[in-house]
Structure formats: C-alpha cells, structure tokens
Design a protein around this motif. Structure first.
Motif, PDB file in Angstrom:
ATOM      1  N   TRP B  13       0.839  -1.203   0.000  1.00  0.00           N
ATOM      2  CA  TRP B  13       0.000   0.000   0.000  1.00  0.00           C
ATOM      3  C   TRP B  13       0.876   1.257   0.000  1.00  0.00           C
ATOM      4  N   HIS B  14       1.870   1.261   0.854  1.00  0.00           N
ATOM      5  CA  HIS B  14       2.756   2.416   0.960  1.00  0.00           C
ATOM      6  C   HIS B  14       3.451   2.690  -0.381  1.00  0.00           C
ATOM      7  N   VAL B  17       0.941   4.131  -2.892  1.00  0.00           N
ATOM      8  CA  VAL B  17       0.670   5.551  -2.624  1.00  0.00           C
ATOM      9  C   VAL B  17       1.870   6.398  -3.067  1.00  0.00           C
ATOM     10  N   GLU B  18       3.049   5.891  -2.797  1.00  0.00           N
ATOM     11  CA  GLU B  18       4.256   6.616  -3.193  1.00  0.00           C
ATOM     12  C   GLU B  18       4.289   6.817  -4.720  1.00  0.00           C
ATOM     13  N   ILE B  21       1.777   9.517  -5.636  1.00  0.00           N
ATOM     14  CA  ILE B  21       2.305  10.838  -5.271  1.00  0.00           C
ATOM     15  C   ILE B  21       3.351  11.290  -6.298  1.00  0.00           C
ATOM     16  N   LEU B  39       3.920  -2.949 -11.206  1.00  0.00           N
ATOM     17  CA  LEU B  39       2.511  -3.346 -11.332  1.00  0.00           C
ATOM     18  C   LEU B  39       2.377  -4.768 -11.870  1.00  0.00           C
ATOM     19  N   ARG B  46      -1.161  -4.120  -8.381  1.00  0.00           N
ATOM     20  CA  ARG B  46      -2.114  -3.430  -9.243  1.00  0.00           C
ATOM     21  C   ARG B  46      -3.360  -3.019  -8.460  1.00  0.00           C
ATOM     22  N   TYR B  49      -2.543  -0.151  -6.194  1.00  0.00           N
ATOM     23  CA  TYR B  49      -2.346   1.049  -7.010  1.00  0.00           C
ATOM     24  C   TYR B  49      -3.693   1.617  -7.487  1.00  0.00           C
ATOM     25  N   GLU B  51      -6.566   1.251  -6.010  1.00  0.00           N
ATOM     26  CA  GLU B  51      -7.243   1.814  -4.841  1.00  0.00           C
ATOM     27  C   GLU B  51      -6.660   3.194  -4.508  1.00  0.00           C
ATOM     28  N   SER B  53      -5.138   5.238  -6.547  1.00  0.00           N
ATOM     29  CA  SER B  53      -5.505   6.197  -7.600  1.00  0.00           C
ATOM     30  C   SER B  53      -6.926   6.713  -7.417  1.00  0.00           C
ATOM     31  N   LEU B  55      -8.620   6.833  -4.603  1.00  0.00           N
ATOM     32  CA  LEU B  55      -8.620   7.694  -3.422  1.00  0.00           C
ATOM     33  C   LEU B  55      -8.060   9.066  -3.784  1.00  0.00           C
ATOM     34  N   TRP B  56      -7.034   9.031  -4.594  1.00  0.00           N
ATOM     35  CA  TRP B  56      -6.398  10.269  -5.057  1.00  0.00           C
ATOM     36  C   TRP B  56      -7.406  11.139  -5.805  1.00  0.00           C
TER      37      TRP B  56
END
Lengths: 169, 71
Positions: B13-14, B17-18, B21, B39, B46, B49, B51, B53, B55-56
C-alpha cells in the motif's frame, strides 16, 4: 443560495466549455476522449457541488478536468503498457477503448472530506498544497519550514487516514 | 522474507501511494517503466495502485478545507 450555486456551475461550465475541452485535449491528444473527460468532469463536479460549497467554480472545473484527463490518460497508457510493454507517450492510439469512468459516490466524497477535516492542521496543509495546488515537496517544505521527507510522511498520513475512513464503512 | 502478510500488504500500500504521489509530480519514462514493472510483478500491486488512484481522485474533488468562521 444552493440553487444559485448550481445554476452558476452549469453556466460556468457552458461559458468555459471550449477552454475546458482544450485543456483536456492538451493532455489526451484526442478530441473524442477530451469531450468524454469534459462530460465526466461536469458530472463529478455536479455531484461534488451537491455535497460541498464550491467557492471558485471556474478554477474548480479546470482543476477537475485536468485531474480527470490525467487519470484517464494514465489508465489508457497503462492498458497499452501492460499489454504491449511499450510506452506510447501522450499519443494514445484511438483503437484502445474508453476506460470506464471511475464512479465516485456522494457518500465517499463526504467521508473523505470529513477525514481531511480531522487531520492535524500541518498535515492537512501539506496535503492540500500537494494535492490541490500541485506544489512540489520542496515548495511545501519551504512554506511549512519542514524537511521534504517530513512533507512526504505527512502526505502519506493524510492518504492513509482517508483510506481508513472509507474502509470503516 | 520474514514479514507477516499484514506487514507485506502495508508495504505494498505504501509503495502504491508513493507511486501515485510521484506520478502527481510527474514521472520520467524510466520511472514509468519502473512503475509498470512493479505493477506487473504481482496482482496485489495493481490492486493497491488502483485503490490509491481512486482515493487520489476523490481527494481532488474535495474543496480546500475552511475552518468554521470565527466571531
């Protein structure tokens, strides 16, 4: 008041339609995709306007078109890359189908807005500068007088908190 | 690796998210290939990633926070 804002949003949308399409076209390089993204942005912004008070509708609409165009482009180029193993840059062949628009519910918008409002001020500020104003880690670090690595940690914390808010439902 | 599954999924997950970002600040072609490699390594990558995206995208729809008016 709310009714006025709704009217204003659709008027703003109509008044800026061609510039919005152009903004999407610059990112996507394809007029049909640009049109789809502009439509999708309008739907999402209408949803968001039903939940939030949107103070600067013009800036907000442009930001959404840009966000969605980037998201759309990213998804198309990944589909290409994952299947063909080659990056085609900004020029995505038109035979690749439209990725489905990401559906975002009002409930999720509310939960995420609440989660952001719960963040410690510095965390929230770092996140907004990055997410909404598109500032680099370095610029945020300078503004908040913290290190770039702390900026990165704060942004991760903000996103993790939003994720937890959605997972708890 | 001696990591528990939970630690693993936190790490995935980290990393996801990285990437999101970094993507927001722009990726070079080499970095993009690196992301694609990551990925393709594991379906869980995947998934995380996607999830992240999503959230982003949601966070981008939330207008800037305004503290409740004083006085």
């Amino acid at each position: 008041m709310i009714v006025e804002e709704q009217v204003e949003l659709s008027e703003v949308f109509m008044a800026h339609r061609s510039q919005l399409r152009w903004a999407a076209l610059k990112i996507l390089g394809n007029p049909e995709r640009a049109e789809d993204v502009v439509q999708d942005a309008y739907l999402k912004v209408s949803e968001a306007a039903a939940v939030f008070h949107v103070k600067q509708p013009v800036a907000y609409l442009f930001q959404m078109v840009r966000n969605l165009a980037i998201d759309h482009h990213r998804r198309i180029s990944f589909e290409l890359n994952l299947f063909e193993g080659e990056d085609d840059g900004l020029h995505v062949p038109s035979h690749i189908g439209m990725p489905e628009a990401t559906v975002i519910s009002r409930q999720h918008l509310k939960l995420v807005a609440k989660a952001i409002s719960e963040l410690p001020e510095r965390t929230r500020r770092a996140f907004e500068l990055h997410r909404l104003e598109g500032q680099t880690h370095r610029a945020i670090a300078a503004e908040l007088a913290i290190s770039t690595s702390l900026v990165n940690i704060l942004i991760h914390e903000a996103i993790d908190h939003c994720r937890a808010a959605l997972q708890s439902t | 690796m001696a990591n528990s599954e939970d630690q693993d999924s936190e790490q995935v997950w980290h990393t996801a998210v990285e990437w999101v970002i970094r993507e927001h600040e722009s990726l070079s072609p080499v970095e993009r290939q690196e992301l694609i490699g990551w990925l393709n390594m594991n379906p869980a990558h995947r998934k995380a990633y996607d999830e992240a995206s999503r959230l982003w995208l949601i966070t981008g729809l939330v207008p800037p926070f305004e503290p409740p008016a004083e006085d």
